[in-house]
Design an enzyme around this catalytic site. Sequence first.
Site, PDB file in Angstrom:
ATOM      1  N   HIS A  42       0.865  -1.184   0.000  1.00 53.53           N
ATOM      2  CA  HIS A  42       0.000   0.000   0.000  1.00 53.53           C
ATOM      3  C   HIS A  42       0.897   1.228   0.000  1.00 53.53           C
ATOM      4  O   HIS A  42       1.627   1.484   0.956  1.00 53.53           O
ATOM      5  CB  HIS A  42      -0.930  -0.001   1.215  1.00 53.53           C
ATOM      6  CG  HIS A  42      -2.034  -1.006   1.078  1.00 53.53           C
ATOM      7  ND1 HIS A  42      -2.563  -1.702   2.131  1.00 53.53           N
ATOM      8  CD2 HIS A  42      -2.699  -1.424  -0.025  1.00 53.53           C
ATOM      9  CE1 HIS A  42      -3.523  -2.507   1.691  1.00 53.53           C
ATOM     10  NE2 HIS A  42      -3.620  -2.355   0.384  1.00 53.53           N
ATOM     11  N   GLU A  88       0.748  -4.558  11.390  1.00 54.04           N
ATOM     12  CA  GLU A  88       0.246  -3.200  11.196  1.00 54.04           C
ATOM     13  C   GLU A  88       1.058  -2.347  12.155  1.00 54.04           C
ATOM     14  O   GLU A  88       0.860  -2.412  13.373  1.00 54.04           O
ATOM     15  CB  GLU A  88      -1.236  -3.115  11.554  1.00 54.04           C
ATOM     16  CG  GLU A  88      -2.172  -3.728  10.526  1.00 54.04           C
ATOM     17  CD  GLU A  88      -2.469  -2.766   9.373  1.00 54.04           C
ATOM     18  OE1 GLU A  88      -2.093  -1.584   9.455  1.00 54.04           O
ATOM     19  OE2 GLU A  88      -3.075  -3.220   8.392  1.00 54.04           O
ATOM     20  N   GLU A 119       1.603   3.924   2.930  1.00 49.47           N
ATOM     21  CA  GLU A 119       2.014   3.500   4.272  1.00 49.47           C
ATOM     22  C   GLU A 119       3.530   3.609   4.397  1.00 49.47           C
ATOM     23  O   GLU A 119       4.251   2.621   4.513  1.00 49.47           O
ATOM     24  CB  GLU A 119       1.465   2.090   4.530  1.00 49.47           C
ATOM     25  CG  GLU A 119      -0.066   2.098   4.507  1.00 49.47           C
ATOM     26  CD  GLU A 119      -0.724   0.717   4.480  1.00 49.47           C
ATOM     27  OE1 GLU A 119      -0.023  -0.302   4.614  1.00 49.47           O
ATOM     28  OE2 GLU A 119      -1.958   0.667   4.314  1.00 49.47           O
ATOM     29  N   HIS A 144       2.579  -3.313   7.130  1.00 53.52           N
ATOM     30  CA  HIS A 144       1.597  -2.287   6.774  1.00 53.52           C
ATOM     31  C   HIS A 144       1.567  -1.243   7.891  1.00 53.52           C
ATOM     32  O   HIS A 144       2.203  -1.416   8.928  1.00 53.52           O
ATOM     33  CB  HIS A 144       0.194  -2.905   6.656  1.00 53.52           C
ATOM     34  CG  HIS A 144      -0.012  -3.726   5.417  1.00 53.52           C
ATOM     35  ND1 HIS A 144      -0.857  -3.334   4.413  1.00 53.52           N
ATOM     36  CD2 HIS A 144       0.516  -4.903   5.019  1.00 53.52           C
ATOM     37  CE1 HIS A 144      -0.846  -4.241   3.450  1.00 53.52           C
ATOM     38  NE2 HIS A 144      -0.027  -5.209   3.789  1.00 53.52           N
TER      39      HIS A 144
END
Length: 419
Positions: free
Chosen positions: A181, A382, A184, A306
């Site tokens: 992504h 994350e 990020e 992420h």
Amino acid sequence: MLLQKNKLICLLLCVHIALTAGAKKYKDYKNFKYYDVKGSEEGLENLKNILQEDGDKLLYVTSRRSTEVVVAPELNMKFREIAALEKLNATLLYNDISKVIQLEKASPLRKSKKCITWDAYYDVDDIYRYLTKMSKTYSKFTEPIVGGKSYEGRPIRGLRINTPTRNGETKPVFFIESGIHAREWIAPATTTYFINQLLTSADPNVTRLRDQFDWRIFPTVNPDGYHYSHTFDRMWRKTRSISSNGCIGADPNRNWDYNWGKESTSHDPCHYQLYCGSQPFSEVETRTLSSYISKIDNLLFYVSFHSAAAILLLPLSDSTEHVDNYDDLIQIGNASLEYGSKVNNVRYDSIGTAAEILYPASGGSMDWVRHTFETPLAYTYELRGSSFHWPPRRIPEQGNEVVQMILGLATEAKKLKYY
Ligand SMILES: *[C@@H]1O[C@H](CO)[C@@H](O)[C@H](O)[C@H]1NC(C)=O
Ligand SMILES: *[C@@H]1O[C@H](CO)[C@@H](O)[C@H](O)[C@H]1NC(C)=O
Ligand SMILES: *[C@@H]1O[C@H](CO)[C@@H](O)[C@H](O)[C@H]1NC(C)=O
């Protein structure tokens, strides 16, 4: 004469293209608000649906605790009305995110592009230059690797780190990818930080970690999107492929060929965040990277970075049913978070499957790898942050956490005899 005229037209056209291209500048997000919104799931869903009509004017990030939204100034009134109507608790985190973006981009300490310094965010070319430099400096046990290519023709570059063993036996492979992504940014930054620690740290725990695995590390697996987020739109998430209707990009972490197109995806090519592509592996990035992964024997660890929810996710992301070694995954993941928490005294919120602790999502890389190869140990971190922002000067803080979290993974997995 005709030729001359054609040449002239061509010249004028070129000048026009050059001028319009030059005129395209970094989207400034002036006066865009940033809210943290809490409330009922239904209320949040209604809010998103009403404001979503104009795709890139409402961006949102959902975590278990809340939904964070970026709201365009012209939608602010409407946003507040709906939030009141739905009894949502909206806390304004930033009144104008353009200021945060400017701070991130201004990197007074960025001196030499040959070196990256972990107090600024670097574009893809700088990251690639760094990988090349490290592969030359440590040529005895590293090599540049290419995991695939992008729509705009960039290679997906990585670094293999594989110190020689005494008897020449092969080691289990530890695969790391980040930046799938685009926006990020903290993820590629901590990945290069991690590479740097593996190569330069004198800590015996870290050198032992380095020597135990055959590492394949790819900091930016969506290089076009990442570059675009550095040059045109800080909030860009997808690839840069062009759909038949002219809309751009697909979410490369919804594009893998496992349960493709089901949960938390959009089939609308114009969806700013979640378009899953026209078919599984429609994106050249996921297609070529998956092909690279297919050729790896002995894949033990698959880790994806992420941001930003401060949680650790296990496969499978779109199901509440547990994989057969779920208990081990939890135990090993717990150890990882425990190691990480000691660095800055900050603990991640939780560990579990996305379907249970975040939201169900289909078509991600981790699930495809786990499902296709039965890779025993697959995780998605994350990282921490508010939205996609993390102060550049504090990159090492999360970098050091990641080093310890990976050390925790490896140590606990060894205890459980995974290698
Ligand atoms: C709303 O959020 C604020 C800030 O987080 C908090 O202080 C307040 O208690 C919340 N109110 C409700 C009704 O949840
Ligand atoms: C290395 O690991 C051991 C055992 O986990 C730990 O006690 C020690 O503090 C670590 N060393 C460093 C420098 O972190
Ligand atoms: C993991 O940690 C959580 C909270 O810290 C704890 O409740 C749980 O029992 C732990 N699980 C394992 C398998 O260690």
